[in-house]
Design an enzyme around this catalytic site. Structure first.
Site, short mmCIF file in Angstrom:
data_model
loop_
_atom_site.label_atom_id
_atom_site.label_comp_id
_atom_site.label_asym_id
_atom_site.label_seq_id
_atom_site.Cartn_x
_atom_site.Cartn_y
_atom_site.Cartn_z
N HIS A 114 -2.40 -4.01 -0.08
CA HIS A 114 -3.71 -3.73 0.51
C HIS A 114 -4.79 -4.42 -0.34
CE1 HIS A 114 -6.67 -1.55 2.83
NE2 HIS A 114 -7.31 -1.29 1.71
N GLU A 148 -0.04 8.91 5.68
CA GLU A 148 -1.48 8.67 5.78
C GLU A 148 -1.77 7.21 5.41
OE1 GLU A 148 -5.55 9.85 3.55
OE2 GLU A 148 -3.90 11.28 3.34
N GLN A 178 -4.46 -13.00 -6.60
CA GLN A 178 -3.85 -11.87 -7.34
C GLN A 178 -2.81 -11.15 -6.49
OE1 GLN A 178 -4.31 -11.42 -10.60
NE2 GLN A 178 -5.52 -13.28 -10.36
C1 GRF Z 1 -3.61 -9.63 2.85
O1 GRF Z 1 -4.94 -9.66 2.40
C2 GRF Z 1 -3.04 -8.25 2.65
O2 GRF Z 1 -3.54 -7.60 1.53
C3 GRF Z 1 -3.47 -7.53 3.89
O3 GRF Z 1 -3.36 -8.50 4.92
C4 GRF Z 1 -3.51 -9.81 4.36
C5 GRF Z 1 -2.31 -10.58 4.76
O4 GRF Z 1 -2.42 -11.92 4.38
N1 GRF Z 1 -2.68 -6.35 4.11
P1 GRF Z 1 -1.15 -12.88 4.50
O5 GRF Z 1 -0.69 -12.82 5.95
O6 GRF Z 1 -0.11 -12.40 3.55
O7 GRF Z 1 -1.66 -14.25 4.15
#
Ligand code: GRF
Length: 197
Positions: A114, A148, A178
């Site tokens: 996330h 959740e 990161q």
């Molecule tokens: C990332 O920012 C991740 O944190 C979020 O969705 C985005 C996915 O990017 N859950 P990618 O498809 O891995 O380039």
């Protein structure tokens, strides 16, 4: 588990840059996981191309072909089960999952990345919300999935500074660098707990 690597199923909806970070990590002999399958709910997700280039089997299960969450998730379970996943990795998978689906795989068998320092900024538009709040630090979190949304035990977090001239786009790019470090690190940590000593 006889081997020294666990099986991952990676679920995506889009670009799959985090998937790529996992593909690259799994290419290392000493990395304790392999990607058994990549599943997308979107047939045109670029992540499917990344998987195919790496020789990884792909599955597409569209939520649009199913009448509701339960039949959609039942189709995903049917598609993934033959690959015997030990850990489900959500990597930009943009569907909310039911407790039934999460629990189906067993306790602590599903993780997510996330783009915020949870518990701050659950949900969408995380970067703009952090900028609007005049925060000076942002980041990303890899966590176990709990019923959740964007909750569950945190496995690892990475921080980045927010610059005064940042937009959501420039900040997202800095955080994504990161993310690509955090996700393989988290998978490695969880995989080691699942492998026989
Ligand atoms: C990332 O920012 C991740 O944190 C979020 O969705 C985005 C996915 O990017 N859950 P990618 O498809 O891995 O380039």
């Amino acid at each position: 588990m006889a081997s020294k690597k666990i099986n991952l199923a990676v679920l995506i909806s889009g670009s799959g840059s985090n998937l790529q970070a996992l593909i690259d990590a799994c290419a290392r002999d000493d990395f304790p996981a392999r990607i058994a399958v990549v599943l997308s709910n979107k047939g045109d997700a670029f992540g499917l191309t990344r998987a195919q280039k790496a020789g990884i089997p792909t599955e597409v299960i569209s939520h649009k072909d199913h009448d509701g969450r339960e039949p959609f998730e039942a189709a995903i379970i049917k598609a993934l089960t033959p690959y015997a996943p030990d850990l489900i990795c959500l990597a930009g998978f943009m569907r909310i999952l039911t407790p039934h689906f999460i629990n189906h795989w067993g306790a602590q068998r599903m993780i997510n990345i996330h783009p915020s320092l949870l518990p701050d900024y659950k949900g969408l538009n995380t970067h703009q919300r952090a900028i609007d709040d005049d925060k000076d630090t942002a980041g990303c979190t890899v966590h176990f999935v709990a019923p959740e949304v964007d909750s569950g035990e945190i496995i690892t977090q990475k921080q980045v500074p927010i610059h005064p001239d940042d937009t959501a786009e420039t900040l997202a790019k800095r955080v994504l660098v990161q993310e690509h470090i955090a996700y393989p690190e988290a998978v490695e940590r969880v995989a080691k707990t699942l492998l026989p000593q």
